[in-house]
Design a protein around this motif. Structure first.
Motif, short mmCIF file in Angstrom:
data_model
loop_
_atom_site.label_atom_id
_atom_site.label_comp_id
_atom_site.label_asym_id
_atom_site.label_seq_id
_atom_site.Cartn_x
_atom_site.Cartn_y
_atom_site.Cartn_z
N SER A 49 1.35 -1.71 0.05
CA SER A 49 0.15 0.02 -0.13
C SER A 49 0.62 1.17 -0.37
N GLY A 50 0.73 2.46 -0.68
CA GLY A 50 0.97 3.27 -0.92
C GLY A 50 0.84 4.33 0.07
N LEU A 51 -0.16 4.44 1.19
CA LEU A 51 -0.80 5.23 2.69
C LEU A 51 -0.08 4.72 3.35
N ASP A 92 0.86 11.03 2.15
CA ASP A 92 0.14 10.06 0.91
C ASP A 92 0.30 10.79 -0.02
N SER A 121 -6.78 9.07 -1.91
CA SER A 121 -8.59 8.90 -2.30
C SER A 121 -9.72 9.10 -1.30
N HIS A 124 -12.69 2.07 -7.46
CA HIS A 124 -12.45 2.13 -6.14
C HIS A 124 -13.65 3.57 -5.37
N ALA A 133 -6.53 -2.98 2.51
CA ALA A 133 -5.40 -2.26 2.08
C ALA A 133 -4.78 -1.41 2.75
C1 SPV Z 1 -3.32 2.50 -0.45
O1 SPV Z 1 -3.65 1.66 -0.06
O2 SPV Z 1 -2.47 3.56 -0.47
C2 SPV Z 1 -4.28 2.97 -1.57
C3 SPV Z 1 -5.85 2.26 -1.12
O3 SPV Z 1 -4.56 3.16 -2.37
S1 SPV Z 1 -6.44 3.39 -0.22
O4 SPV Z 1 -5.88 4.10 0.58
O5 SPV Z 1 -7.83 3.30 -0.30
O6 SPV Z 1 -6.74 4.53 -1.79
#
Ligand code: SPV
Ligand code: MG
Length: 550
Positions: free
Chosen positions: A56-58, A68, A133, A199, A247
Motif C-alpha cells: 500500500s502506498g498509504l 501519502d 483518495s 474504487h 488495504a
Molecule cells: C493505498 O492503500 O494506498 C491505496 C488504497 O491506495 S486507498 O488508501 O484505499 O486509496
C-alpha cells in the motif's frame, strides 16, 4: 551447476510470483491481498496464509513517516519493495499511485519492479503528485488517452511476461459518475490493463456492485472495501469480484499496538505489565530467520582449531544470588551490561566455536540467544549437573568443550584447555588457594604432580582424584568448570551418564561424581594447569569481582 541454497533474505527465486498474481486475478473465486509495508509485515502476511500482498502506498508512506502524497520517491518505494520481496515468496502487487510520472517514468519503474521480483503494479488515473483518495472532495483525473498511453508503455516494458498492470478507476470517487467510470474502465482494458480496480469511498458497496453488474466479466475487477468494510464478504464473492484488497489493516493494527504499549510504558516507567502482551525477542529472531543463519554459519564458516562445539550447563537458578535470580537464571545475570552467558558465548565465538548447546532449566525462556541450540532440563530443581549434561546427549559426540554457564574465562584459558592432548582434559587452577573459599563448594583436584612454573615442562599431568573435600595436602588445584573431550572422551562420558541413569543415580550426580567414576573405571583424565584468569559467579560478591574481571 551445483544446487544453491538461498540465504534467508531471499527465500525463493522471483520467477513465478507474477504468474501467481495473474492466477489470483484470473481465479474464478474471490481472492484476497493483504496489506504490508515493510519486510517484517510482509512476512507476517505470508505466514498468516495470504496468497498475495498489497504494498500500500498509504502504508509504506506512513511507515516511512511521510504523507501519502508522493513524498517518498519512487526509488525509495522500490527499496522498501525489495525488502518485502526478499522476505517473502508470495506475489506483491504494488500501489504505484499515478505511475510516479508520465509514461516514461512508468516504463522505467516497471522494468525495475520486474527486476526486483514484484508481481504487478496498480496505477490510478489521477495526476502526479496525488493524494490519498479518502482526502478532500475529489481530485483531478488524468486525461483518458494519456492514461491509456501510460498503460501501453507499462505493458510494453515489462520483462516478465506475467507482470500485471491493474488500472484503478477513480471516477466514482471524483464524482464523475458511473458512465465515466465504465468508459474509463473500457479504455484502460483496451489499452492492455490486466484488471480494473474500481474504487469507492462510500460506506456501502452499492457503487462497486452497480459497476460490476454493468461491467460483467470483461476483465477481472478488484475492490478495496476500506470504507464499506461492514459489507459481508459473501456479497463480493456472489458479485463475482476477482480480488478484494484489505488495504491498510496491518499498519493500523501495528499503530494501535505501538501507541498502547508506548503510552503504558511511558506512564508506568516499567515493562512488567507489558511483557506478556507483546511478542518475545525470540519471536523476532525466528521471524528474521536467525535459525537459517546459524545453520549457514555451521556450513560455511571455517571451524577454527580443534573441537568447534561446546556444551554449556546453565540450568541452575543460583539461589545465593537472591533476588537477582528471581526472574532469570544465574547465567543471565547482567555483568557490566551483558548477561554472563552472552560473554561466555562471545568467548566461544571468538575462538571459532560456533556450535553451542546450552542446557537450560530455571527460567529457561530467558535464555534465547539466536546463535545457540538449547536443550532443557525441566527437572533442574531436583537434579544436578550430570542430569543436565545428559539432556545434551545428542551434542555429546565428537570433540567438544564442556563448560559451566556461570563461569568467565579469558580466551587464552579456553585455548589452553582446547589445545591440550587427551581424551578428557580438565582445566585446573594451580592458584586455587588464592580464591576466596568461605561457604563455597569447590571441585578440588589431586594430580599426578603439582604445577610447575617452568613453562618448558610439558610432561603430562593426570587427575588422581577429584572431589569437594580432598585429604590435606592432596589438592593441587581446582577444576575451573571447563573441560575438553575428544570424540572418544565424549563417548566415554556419555556411557557413564547412561550407566548412572540405568542405576537410578543420575539425578543426584554432579560432574565430580562423573569424573570420579571415569577414574575408577581406569580412564585417564588429563590436567592442563592454568593460573587464575577465570572465575565463577556464585554470589553478589562474585558479581562485583566479575565486573572487575572484565
Ligand atoms: C493505498 O492503500 O494506498 C491505496 C488504497 O491506495 S486507498 O488508501 O484505499 O486509496
Ligand atoms: Mg494508495
Amino acid at each position: 551447476m551445483t544446487a544453491r541454497t538461498q540465504p534467508a533474505s531471499t527465500p525463493e527465486p522471483a520467477p513465478g510470483k507474477a504468474a501467481g498474481l495473474r492466477a489470483l486475478l484470473e481465479s474464478p473465486h474471490l481472492e484476497f491481498l493483504m496489506e504490508a509495508h515493510d519486510g517484517i509485515s510482509a512476512k507476517i502476511v505470508e505466514r498468516a496464509g495470504f496468497k498475495g500482498i498489497w504494498a500500500s502506498g498509504l502504508s509504506m508512506s506512513a511507515a516511512l513517516g511521510v504523507r501519502d502524497n508522493n513524498e517518498a520517491s519512487w526509488t525509495q518505494v522500490l527499496e522498501v519493495l525489495e525488502f518485502m520481496a526478499d522476505a517473502t515468496t508470495i506475489p506483491i502487487l504494488v500501489d504505484g499511485d499515478t505511475g510516479w510520472g508520465n509514461f516514461n517514468n512508468l516504463r522505467r519503474a516497471v522494468q525495475k519492479l520486474c527486476q526486483r521480483g514484484i508481481a504487478g503494479i496498480c496505477i490510478e488515473d489521477k495526476l502526479f503528485p496525488k493524494t490519498n483518495s479518502f482526502i478532500g472532495d475529489g481530485q483531478p483525473l488524468a486525461d483518458i488517452d494519456e492514461f491509456c498511453g501510460k498503460i501501453k508503455a507499462g505493458k510494453d516494458s515489462q520483462t516478465d511476461p506475467d507482470f500485471q498492470i491493474v488500472a484503478r478507476v477513480e471516477a466514482l470517487i471524483a464524482g464523475w459518475g458511473m458512465d465515466e467510470a465504465l468508459k474509463r474502465a473500457e479504455a484502460y482494458h483496451a489499452a492492455g490493463a490486466d484488471a480494473i480496480l474500481i474504487h469507492s469511498r462510500q460506506s456501502t458497496a452499492d457503487e462497486v456492485l452497480a459497476f460490476k453488474a454493468l461491467w460483467g466479466n470483461r476483465a477481472p475487477v478488484v475492490i478495496v472495501p476500506t470504507m464499506y468494510y461492514a459489507t459481508p464478504t459473501r456479497v463480493f464473492r456472489d458479485a463475482g469480484f476477482s480480488v478484494s484488497i484489505w488495504a491498510n489493516q496491518t499498519l493500523r493494527a501495528a499503530i494501535t499496538g505501538m501507541q498502547e504499549i508506548c503510552h503504558q510504558i511511558q506512564r508506568d516507567e516499567s515493562l512488567a505489565d507489558v511483557e506478556d502482551r507483546i511478542v518475545t525477542v525470540r519471536d523476532i529472531f525466528a521471524l528474521s530467520g536467525d535459525k537459517e543463519l546459524a545453520e549457514a554459519e555451521a556450513r560455511y564458516l571455517p571451524a577454527v582449531g580443534k573441537g568447534s562445539r561446546a556444551i554449556v550447563l546453565a540450568a541452575s537458578r543460583g539461589a545465593k544470588l537472591g533476588n537477582l535470580t528471581a526472574d532469570r537464571p544465574k547465567c543471565m545475570i547482567d555483568v557490566r551490561g551483558r548477561p554472563l552467558l552472552q560473554r561466555q558465548i562471545d568467548t566461544f565465538h571468538a575462538a571459532g566455536i560456533r556450535d553451542i548447546t546450552v542446557v537450560r532449566g530455571y527460567r529457561k525462556e530467558m535464555i534465547n540467544f539466536p546463535a545457540i541450540h538449547t536443550v532443557d532440563n525441566d527437572l533442574y530443581a531436583t537434579t544436578s549437573e550430570a542430569a543436565s549434561l545428559a539432556c545434551a546427549r545428542e551434542a555429546l559426540t565428537g570433540e567438544c568443550i564442556l563448560a559451566f554457564g556461570d563461569t568467565l574465562f579469558r580466551h587464552h584459558v579456553l585455548d589452553q584447555v582446547r589445545e591440550a592432548e587427551g581424551d578428557i582434559v580438565l582445566g585446573v587452577d594451580a592458584l586455587w588457594r588464592d580464591r576466596q573459599t568461605a561457604d563455597r563448594t569447590r571441585d578440588l583436584v589431586g594430580c599426578s604432580r603439582p604445577f610447575s612454573a617452568d613453562y618448558l615442562d610439558d610432561d603430562p599431568v593426570m587427575v588422581r582424584e577429584i572431589g569437594h573435600d580432598l585429604a590435606d595436602g592432596g589438592t593441587h588445584g581446582e577444576w575451573i568448570g571447563l573441560a575438553k573431550l575428544s570424540a572418544r572422551g565424549a563417548e566415554r562420558l556419555a556411557r557413564v551418564l547412561a550407566d548412572l541413569q540405568a542405576e537410578g543415580r543420575l539425578a543426584s550426580a554432579n560432574m565430580v561424581d562423573v569424573f570420579t567414576r571415569l577414574l575408577a573405571e581406569g580412564e585417564t583424565v588429563s590436567v592442563v594447569y592454568v593460573t587464575g584468569h577465570w572465575m565463577d559467579v556464585d554470589d553478589a560478591f562474585d558479581l562485583v569481582k566479575a565486573g572487575e574481571f572484565l
